[in-house]
Design an enzyme around this catalytic site. Structure first.
Site, mmCIF file in Angstrom:
data_model
loop_
_atom_site.group_PDB
_atom_site.id
_atom_site.type_symbol
_atom_site.label_atom_id
_atom_site.label_comp_id
_atom_site.label_asym_id
_atom_site.label_seq_id
_atom_site.Cartn_x
_atom_site.Cartn_y
_atom_site.Cartn_z
ATOM 1 N N GLU A 38 2.619 -2.949 8.656
ATOM 2 C CA GLU A 38 2.531 -2.533 10.060
ATOM 3 C C GLU A 38 2.623 -3.712 11.023
ATOM 4 O O GLU A 38 2.701 -3.548 12.231
ATOM 5 C CB GLU A 38 1.195 -1.801 10.307
ATOM 6 C CG GLU A 38 1.134 -0.410 9.697
ATOM 7 C CD GLU A 38 0.597 -0.395 8.265
ATOM 8 O OE1 GLU A 38 0.712 -1.438 7.580
ATOM 9 O OE2 GLU A 38 0.072 0.656 7.849
ATOM 10 N N LYS A 90 -5.093 -2.783 -4.680
ATOM 11 C CA LYS A 90 -3.834 -3.532 -4.682
ATOM 12 C C LYS A 90 -3.700 -4.277 -5.999
ATOM 13 O O LYS A 90 -4.399 -5.245 -6.247
ATOM 14 C CB LYS A 90 -3.775 -4.478 -3.491
ATOM 15 C CG LYS A 90 -2.370 -4.640 -3.025
ATOM 16 C CD LYS A 90 -2.268 -5.322 -1.695
ATOM 17 C CE LYS A 90 -0.867 -5.124 -1.137
ATOM 18 N NZ LYS A 90 -0.583 -6.005 -0.022
HETATM 19 P P1 AMP Z 1 1.013 -4.321 2.787
HETATM 20 O O1 AMP Z 1 1.188 -3.467 3.980
HETATM 21 O O2 AMP Z 1 1.425 -3.667 1.519
HETATM 22 O O3 AMP Z 1 1.656 -5.655 2.997
HETATM 23 O O4 AMP Z 1 -0.529 -4.589 2.600
HETATM 24 C C1 AMP Z 1 -1.333 -5.129 3.607
HETATM 25 C C2 AMP Z 1 -2.737 -5.269 3.093
HETATM 26 O O5 AMP Z 1 -2.760 -6.168 1.975
HETATM 27 C C3 AMP Z 1 -3.705 -5.876 4.069
HETATM 28 O O6 AMP Z 1 -4.197 -4.935 4.992
HETATM 29 C C4 AMP Z 1 -4.789 -6.412 3.136
HETATM 30 O O7 AMP Z 1 -5.653 -5.382 2.713
HETATM 31 C C5 AMP Z 1 -3.974 -6.897 1.952
HETATM 32 N N1 AMP Z 1 -3.664 -8.324 2.102
HETATM 33 C C6 AMP Z 1 -2.533 -8.882 2.565
HETATM 34 N N2 AMP Z 1 -2.611 -10.226 2.540
HETATM 35 C C7 AMP Z 1 -3.834 -10.540 2.058
HETATM 36 C C8 AMP Z 1 -4.528 -11.771 1.803
HETATM 37 N N3 AMP Z 1 -3.971 -12.952 2.005
HETATM 38 N N4 AMP Z 1 -5.789 -11.675 1.323
HETATM 39 C C9 AMP Z 1 -6.362 -10.475 1.099
HETATM 40 N N5 AMP Z 1 -5.763 -9.294 1.298
HETATM 41 C C10 AMP Z 1 -4.510 -9.321 1.785
#
Ligand code: AMP
Length: 542
Positions: A331, A441
């Protein structure tokens, strides 16, 4: 009084024109299904993008129609990005790792009229073809692929599709807010939701990630994006690299293959790379096993999930590579924070520096952040108070595609609720401490805990079920099913897992099942996942 400056639209087309004029000779290298090391230049890339735009124009698509891709990181995928967006269509990148039902849902919801696919996904599409009737043209991303046995209707190879087309295209003058790309995210509950990027948001985001305290990208860099082009536009790199003339090295389907990555890093003199933590574990293991050292690589961007310190240490100690931790979301196009040290931190002790580097980073210009408590009061930036993380800015989504006004992802003031829980310290470094969204995740890909719970309670012996993510050494997080049996019912872990097999994607199946007498609930009777995570904080998979 209005300023007297030109109102030039921020278009992806302008990135293409800039690269054609200034970096026509800069190289692009790809691993593809028909060539282990394809190489050509930006000049050739954009000529072929024009040919593709001409070929697409023959299909009588309307402005804004969706062009789907099921493809790895390679040069043809880059040509589609530009041909679609710059001709006023929308490049819809689809994650081929999704469960079949989700793929069908996404392709139909987006109403893709054309689907360009890697040859590897032909068998998958043949299975789905009766359920994605809106797709009028299939294009297989290859040169001389034999299609005689292919059961897809209206199918051609990519090279056949663009052959003989003019190498120029009359790129339209678009409004900068015209939609350019579409990517569905399953990072929330319910069906995947479409995030619709605009030309303007893509250009601004690309500018921002090039900045020195962000990825510090320059014409002298060679970038290897391990992060897939089907996952939030490979973090914007396909726009940022041509903007500044960096060489791109695309790993194709070999993005998790240690030997291929190693060869590409060394032979193509890659200086910077980007990907989720899990891929780095594979590469580092391969390098260790072969007693090899990376000689050109200078820095690596790790995001998508929290980066373990061990990865940062090994890159630094064995390979003299600096790992930058970053955070973002589909997003958010996706980059929101990036970890580079501030002046004054050079004098920190090693321990103090690691404490900063473990955090997800500082908000970059263009992304405003705040943390709030349950009553929506803003919390202090003291590194201790933690609350719901909210963001806003020109590359943050204002709504979801074809769900306008229906989602509750934005608060009353228009801030986007990330679903992450975080602290922010006095220096502006944000650290994720938890998630409010109920998803797991695993290796950078989402698993819906709710879908697993619904499947588990379908078993006649299960009264209630909760699924939480538990730390895992390779995948960082894997699902743990915690279940309450019905009175007097008997069932084993193996029986539950067997029952769930085939009802969800195989890689979604929980790594373990725990039976408990009761699960914690909130005052309103909902499952209290946060409480459950706290109860099981010491739990480890065997
Ligand atoms: P996505 O939309 O699939 O890219 O996922 C985004 C989500 O991934 C975020 O809202 C976090 O919950 C998780 N996320 C992304 N980067 C990190 C990071 N460096 N450390 C921890 N969680 C992360």
């Amino acid at each position: 009084m209005r300023g007297l400056m030109m109102d030039t639209p921020l278009l992806i087309t302008s990135i293409m024109r800039h690269a054609q004029r200034n970096f026509a000779d800069r190289e692009l290298v790809s691993v593809t299904s028909d060539n282990p090391r394809h190489r050509y230049t930006y000049g050739e890339c954009f000529q072929r993008a024009a040919q593709l735009a001409n070929a697409l124009a023959r299909l009588n698509l309307k402005p804004g129609d969706r062009v789907g891709t099921l493809a790895w990181n390679d040069y043809r995928h880059l040509e589609i990005y530009y041909a679609a967006a710059c001709s006023g269509l929308i490049c819809h990148t689809i994650n081929p790792r999704l469960f079949e039902e989700q793929l069908v849902y996404i392709i139909n919801h987006a109403e893709d009229r054309v689907l360009l696919t890697d040859p590897l996904f032909i068998p998958l599409l043949e299975k789905l073809v009766d359920r994605i009737k809106g797709v009028e043209q299939f294009v297989v991303l290859s040169g001389q692929q034999e299609l005689a046995d292919c059961e897809l209707p209206n199918v051609v190879t990519y090279e056949e599709f663009i052959r003989g087309e003019p190498e120029q295209f009359a790129w339209p003058d678009l409004d900068e807010n015209t939609a350019a790309g579409l990517c569905y995210t399953s990072g929330t509950t319910g069906n995947p939701k479409g995030v619709l990027f605009s030309h303007r948001s893509s250009v601004l985001h690309a500018y921002a990630i090039c900045l020195p305290d962000v990825m510090c990208l320059s014409a002298r860099d060679a970038m290897l994006p391990v992060v897939p082009m089907f996952h939030v536009n490979a973090w914007g790199l396909p726009y940022a690299c041509p903007m500044i003339g960096a060489k791109i090295v695309f790993p194709g389907a070999k993005m998790a293959d240690g030997p291929t990555l190693h060869a590409l890093f060394e032979e193509e003199a890659v200086t910077i790379s980007a990907g989720v933590p899990t891929v780095w574990l594979v590469l580092l293991e391969h390098l260790r096993a072969n007693d090899a050292v990376l000689t050109h690589l200078q820095r690596v961007v790790v995001g998508g999930a929290a980066c373990p310190k061990s990865i940062m240490e090994e890159f630094q100690n064995r390979h003299s590579v600096w790992v930058h931790h970053a955070w973002g979301m589909t997003e958010m196009s996706p980059v929101g924070t990036y970890n580079t040290l501030k002046p004054g931190m050079e004098v920190f002790t090693d321990e103090e520096r690691w404490q900063v580097r473990a955090k997800q980073g500082r908000g970059m210009y263009g992304v405003e952040m705040k943390i709030t408590d349950d009553d929506d009061n803003e919390l202090p930036w003291d590194g201790k108070a933690f609350g719901a993380l909210k963001v806003r800015g020109p590359w943050v989504c204002s709504d979801y595609y074809r769900l306008e006004g229906e989602s509750d992802a934005h608060d009353a003031d228009g801030w986007f609720e990330t679903g992450d829980v975080a602290t922010i310290d006095a220096e502006g470094f944000m650290q994720i401490t938890d998630r409010t969204k109920d998803v797991i995740k695993s290796g950078g890909e989402w698993i819906s805990s709710i879908e697993l719970e619904n499947t588990a309670v379908g078993h006649p012996a299960i009264h209630e079920a909760a699924v939480i993510g538990v730390a895992h050494p390779k995948w960082l997080e894997r699902p743990l099913l915690v279940a309450v049996k019905k009175p007097d019912a008997e069932v084993t872990k193996e029986e539950i897992l067997e029952f769930m097999t085939g009802k969800v994607a195989k890689w979604w199946l929980p790594d373990d099942v725990l039976f408990v007498d009761e699960l914690p609930h909130t005052a309103t009777g909902k499952l209290n996942k946060r409480g459950l995570r706290q109860q099981l904080v010491d739990y480890r998979f065997e």
